[in-house]
Structures are given as C-alpha cells and as structure tokens.
Design a protein around this motif. Sequence first.
Motif, PDB file in Angstrom:
ATOM      1  N   GLY A 176     -26.594  40.426 -56.854  1.00 43.08           N
ATOM      2  CA  GLY A 176     -25.173  40.192 -57.062  1.00 43.08           C
ATOM      3  C   GLY A 176     -24.718  38.799 -56.665  1.00 43.08           C
ATOM      4  O   GLY A 176     -25.154  38.258 -55.649  1.00 43.08           O
ATOM      5  N   SER A 177     -23.792  38.248 -57.454  1.00 44.82           N
ATOM      6  CA  SER A 177     -23.269  36.910 -57.189  1.00 44.82           C
ATOM      7  C   SER A 177     -22.239  36.899 -56.068  1.00 44.82           C
ATOM      8  O   SER A 177     -21.803  35.845 -55.623  1.00 44.82           O
ATOM      9  CB  SER A 177     -22.640  36.338 -58.462  1.00 44.82           C
ATOM     10  OG  SER A 177     -22.211  35.019 -58.273  1.00 44.82           O
ATOM     11  N   THR A 178     -21.831  38.076 -55.598  1.00 44.34           N
ATOM     12  CA  THR A 178     -20.976  38.202 -54.412  1.00 44.34           C
ATOM     13  C   THR A 178     -21.702  39.098 -53.433  1.00 44.34           C
ATOM     14  O   THR A 178     -22.470  39.974 -53.833  1.00 44.34           O
ATOM     15  CB  THR A 178     -19.604  38.799 -54.765  1.00 44.34           C
ATOM     16  OG1 THR A 178     -19.788  40.073 -55.401  1.00 44.34           O
ATOM     17  CG2 THR A 178     -18.844  37.877 -55.714  1.00 44.34           C
TER      18      THR A 178
ATOM     19  N   VAL B  68     -29.747  32.228 -57.529  1.00 49.16           N
ATOM     20  CA  VAL B  68     -28.799  31.305 -58.154  1.00 49.16           C
ATOM     21  C   VAL B  68     -29.474  30.730 -59.394  1.00 49.16           C
ATOM     22  O   VAL B  68     -29.946  29.590 -59.424  1.00 49.16           O
ATOM     23  CB  VAL B  68     -28.375  30.191 -57.176  1.00 49.16           C
ATOM     24  CG1 VAL B  68     -27.244  29.353 -57.784  1.00 49.16           C
ATOM     25  CG2 VAL B  68     -27.914  30.794 -55.851  1.00 49.16           C
ATOM     26  N   ALA B  69     -29.547  31.572 -60.403  1.00 47.74           N
ATOM     27  CA  ALA B  69     -30.204  31.227 -61.659  1.00 47.74           C
ATOM     28  C   ALA B  69     -29.581  32.080 -62.750  1.00 47.74           C
ATOM     29  O   ALA B  69     -29.035  33.145 -62.483  1.00 47.74           O
ATOM     30  CB  ALA B  69     -31.710  31.493 -61.571  1.00 47.74           C
ATOM     31  N   GLY B  70     -29.681  31.609 -63.946  1.00 51.58           N
ATOM     32  CA  GLY B  70     -29.133  32.397 -65.042  1.00 51.58           C
ATOM     33  C   GLY B  70     -28.964  31.558 -66.288  1.00 51.58           C
ATOM     34  O   GLY B  70     -29.404  30.411 -66.357  1.00 51.58           O
ATOM     35  N   ALA B  71     -28.320  32.131 -67.270  1.00 50.27           N
ATOM     36  CA  ALA B  71     -28.049  31.455 -68.535  1.00 50.27           C
ATOM     37  C   ALA B  71     -26.869  32.160 -69.165  1.00 50.27           C
ATOM     38  O   ALA B  71     -26.453  33.236 -68.722  1.00 50.27           O
ATOM     39  CB  ALA B  71     -29.276  31.512 -69.451  1.00 50.27           C
ATOM     40  N   GLU B  72     -26.327  31.536 -70.217  1.00 48.85           N
ATOM     41  CA  GLU B  72     -25.196  32.181 -70.865  1.00 48.85           C
ATOM     42  C   GLU B  72     -25.624  33.395 -71.694  1.00 48.85           C
ATOM     43  O   GLU B  72     -24.813  34.241 -72.040  1.00 48.85           O
ATOM     44  CB  GLU B  72     -24.444  31.176 -71.747  1.00 48.85           C
ATOM     45  CG  GLU B  72     -25.219  30.629 -72.930  1.00 48.85           C
ATOM     46  CD  GLU B  72     -26.028  29.393 -72.579  1.00 48.85           C
ATOM     47  OE1 GLU B  72     -26.326  28.612 -73.506  1.00 48.85           O
ATOM     48  OE2 GLU B  72     -26.365  29.211 -71.387  1.00 48.85           O
ATOM     49  N   GLN B  73     -26.931  33.476 -72.023  1.00 51.35           N
ATOM     50  CA  GLN B  73     -27.424  34.649 -72.734  1.00 51.35           C
ATOM     51  C   GLN B  73     -27.575  35.802 -71.761  1.00 51.35           C
ATOM     52  O   GLN B  73     -27.751  35.603 -70.561  1.00 51.35           O
ATOM     53  CB  GLN B  73     -28.773  34.361 -73.403  1.00 51.35           C
ATOM     54  CG  GLN B  73     -28.731  33.290 -74.482  1.00 51.35           C
ATOM     55  CD  GLN B  73     -28.935  31.899 -73.920  1.00 51.35           C
ATOM     56  OE1 GLN B  73     -29.250  31.749 -72.740  1.00 51.35           O
ATOM     57  NE2 GLN B  73     -28.742  30.875 -74.737  1.00 51.35           N
ATOM     58  N   SER B  74     -27.533  37.006 -72.288  1.00 50.19           N
ATOM     59  CA  SER B  74     -27.705  38.191 -71.448  1.00 50.19           C
ATOM     60  C   SER B  74     -28.627  39.177 -72.147  1.00 50.19           C
ATOM     61  O   SER B  74     -28.984  38.994 -73.312  1.00 50.19           O
ATOM     62  CB  SER B  74     -26.349  38.841 -71.149  1.00 50.19           C
ATOM     63  OG  SER B  74     -25.697  39.200 -72.351  1.00 50.19           O
TER      64      SER B  74
ATOM     65  N   VAL C 149     -32.730  31.082 -54.077  1.00 46.92           N
ATOM     66  CA  VAL C 149     -32.367  32.476 -53.865  1.00 46.92           C
ATOM     67  C   VAL C 149     -31.799  32.594 -52.452  1.00 46.92           C
ATOM     68  O   VAL C 149     -32.427  32.133 -51.489  1.00 46.92           O
ATOM     69  CB  VAL C 149     -33.576  33.429 -54.028  1.00 46.92           C
ATOM     70  CG1 VAL C 149     -33.215  34.841 -53.585  1.00 46.92           C
ATOM     71  CG2 VAL C 149     -34.056  33.439 -55.476  1.00 46.92           C
ATOM     72  N   VAL C 150     -30.617  33.168 -52.343  1.00 48.82           N
ATOM     73  CA  VAL C 150     -29.968  33.327 -51.039  1.00 48.82           C
ATOM     74  C   VAL C 150     -30.083  34.783 -50.609  1.00 48.82           C
ATOM     75  O   VAL C 150     -29.705  35.693 -51.361  1.00 48.82           O
ATOM     76  CB  VAL C 150     -28.482  32.920 -51.103  1.00 48.82           C
ATOM     77  CG1 VAL C 150     -27.831  33.102 -49.728  1.00 48.82           C
ATOM     78  CG2 VAL C 150     -28.337  31.476 -51.574  1.00 48.82           C
TER      79      VAL C 150
ATOM     80  N   ALA D 187     -42.979  33.958 -54.635  1.00 47.17           N
ATOM     81  CA  ALA D 187     -44.008  34.147 -55.660  1.00 47.17           C
ATOM     82  C   ALA D 187     -43.441  33.964 -57.060  1.00 47.17           C
ATOM     83  O   ALA D 187     -44.179  33.621 -57.997  1.00 47.17           O
ATOM     84  CB  ALA D 187     -44.632  35.538 -55.529  1.00 47.17           C
ATOM     85  N   CYS D 188     -42.132  34.158 -57.208  1.00 50.41           N
ATOM     86  CA  CYS D 188     -41.457  33.916 -58.489  1.00 50.41           C
ATOM     87  C   CYS D 188     -41.160  32.436 -58.699  1.00 50.41           C
ATOM     88  O   CYS D 188     -40.618  32.055 -59.745  1.00 50.41           O
ATOM     89  CB  CYS D 188     -40.149  34.697 -58.561  1.00 50.41           C
ATOM     90  SG  CYS D 188     -40.330  36.494 -58.583  1.00 50.41           S
ATOM     91  N   GLY D 189     -41.478  31.618 -57.692  1.00 50.26           N
ATOM     92  CA  GLY D 189     -41.256  30.184 -57.793  1.00 50.26           C
ATOM     93  C   GLY D 189     -39.951  29.710 -57.183  1.00 50.26           C
ATOM     94  O   GLY D 189     -39.584  28.537 -57.330  1.00 50.26           O
ATOM     95  N   ALA D 190     -39.232  30.600 -56.505  1.00 46.57           N
ATOM     96  CA  ALA D 190     -37.907  30.261 -55.969  1.00 46.57           C
ATOM     97  C   ALA D 190     -37.990  29.717 -54.547  1.00 46.57           C
ATOM     98  O   ALA D 190     -38.962  29.948 -53.825  1.00 46.57           O
ATOM     99  CB  ALA D 190     -37.010  31.494 -55.992  1.00 46.57           C
TER     100      ALA D 190
END
Length: 299
Positions: free
Chosen positions: A96-98, A123-129, A144-145, A166-169
């Motif tokens: 979640g972003s909050t 803290v990653a994403g794109a406009e596509q879903s 990642v927080v 391991a995901c590269g974050a």
Amino acid sequence: MINKLVIIGVGLIGGSFGLALRKAALVKHITGVGRSQENMQRALKLGAIDEIAADLPSALKNADIVFLAIPVGQTAEIMAQISPYLEADTIVTDAGSTKRDVITAARSHLAGHLKNFVPGHPVAGAEQSGAGAAHANLFRGKKVVLTPLEETSTKAIKRMTEFWEACGAQVFRMDARQHDKILASISHLPHVLAFTLMNHVSAVHPEDLPGSNDPLRSSDPLNFAGTGFRDFTRIAGSSPEMWRDICLANREALSSQIDAYQRELADIREMLARGDGKALERAFANAREARRQWLKNVS
C-alpha cells in the motif's frame, strides 16, 4: 526459499513481485487471488502465478507469505477475510502507498498475528495496471519502504528485506507517519495535479466550438499538446480506483501539501500580476537547480 507465496491482487505490483521472486529462484509455488477471472488467467499465462485460488481457506493453507497488492481501501475487508485462515508462521505484508491506515486495519483484524505483519511500500509502478503490465524487473533499482510495528518480529522483517533485495530493490525502514508525509509530497500530490490538469484542459469541448470539424481550425487545446504536456500528465493514466483510495487514506497529509502548493502558486500569480520578471526567473532557477541536484544524487 518460499515454498508457497499467496498474492492477493495480481496486478502490476503483485504480478511483478511473483515474477521477480521466480526470476530469483526463491519461490516454489505461487497462488493468486483476485476478482477478475480474465486478469487471473492473464497472470497464469504470464507465469506470475501457478494457480488461481478456489477459495481463501485452500489458498492460505501452508502459505509462507501472503502479499496484499490491493487498493488500500480494500485492506481492512481483506484482512478480516484472511485472518481466520492464517497459520501461525505465515508472514503477511502489503504494498500500500499509505501506511498508517493499513496499520490501523491490521490492529483491528490481525491482532493475533502482528508479530508476522510487515507493512511495506514498493515505490515503483507505471500508469498501466493489471497482470498484463507486470514484469520481473519492475523493482530493480527502486526503493521499498518497510514500516514495521513494535510487535513485528525481527525474523519477519529480515525475511521480507531479503526477498525485496532479491527483487533488486533497495530496502529502507521508516516510521509510518513519516512515510505518509513524504509520499504525500512526492507521489500523492503529483498524481492529484496530473489528474486535475487533465480535467482542466479537457473541459473545453471542441464539438461546441466553431469550425470544430476542421482539424486545421480546431480550438481543442489537446490538439496542440506536446511532449511536455504528455510527460506531465503521464500519471493521469493511473487507476482512478487505486488513487481515490490512496488520497482518502492519506487525506490529512495530502491536504496539507495541497495547501502549501496553493501558496506557492499564489506567489507565482503575484509575481505575474506585478510583472516581476526577476522574482519569476529566480523561482524557476531555484526549481531547476533543485531538480538538477536531485537527479545528480539519484544517478
């Protein structure tokens, strides 16, 4: 190694988490839970999951990790649904972003499971879903927080840190209140601005204007929008449902940011009103230098 990962909400974030862990050879079996069968079939075909859950009890049986990749407005409801079926050692985490609202929901619905609850936010994403947008490298080089509770065990935090790495974050730990305040300024406010600007500019209806059938005479502002407008409004293509929930969940911090931004706009408007070119140039130069320093530090 994760013997069984359960992803609830196999969209861009959830699907990418599954693909990234699979690429890192850290997961044996991934079960997906979701509302849209079409999306779930797409996730299955993509390899983000190995099976579509028939129901929650069977999905959660023997689960090592449950990853909640859902709109934050659904968090409390989903936590209430999964709580009776969680096993003692199952780690529950989210994207979640909050965070303060997510922690409040967990205290209400996962009270007996808080030692294994690790709130998180990639803290990653794109406009596509949707699952079709997922890819294994989405988190590579991203932050990642984690905002663990006092009750969260060191073991659970360590495991989630290792899996995200391991995901590269890059993994950071932060207080939930601090997280929500920071994200209000660098993520939630920009999305509100992009959505609002698109609504503002598209409010002109070209069909109501003289000569609207002639593309050379059309007065629709969007006919003249270039790459700058495209770049600024890119995130207005994001999920309205997701961003509705985020804005409402973080409305206190976001409202403060909107107020502060309006004061900045009022200052710019005053500079324009008095024709103060030096002040205007100084404001723009400060912004350019701040951006240059930011890009220098993140490169």
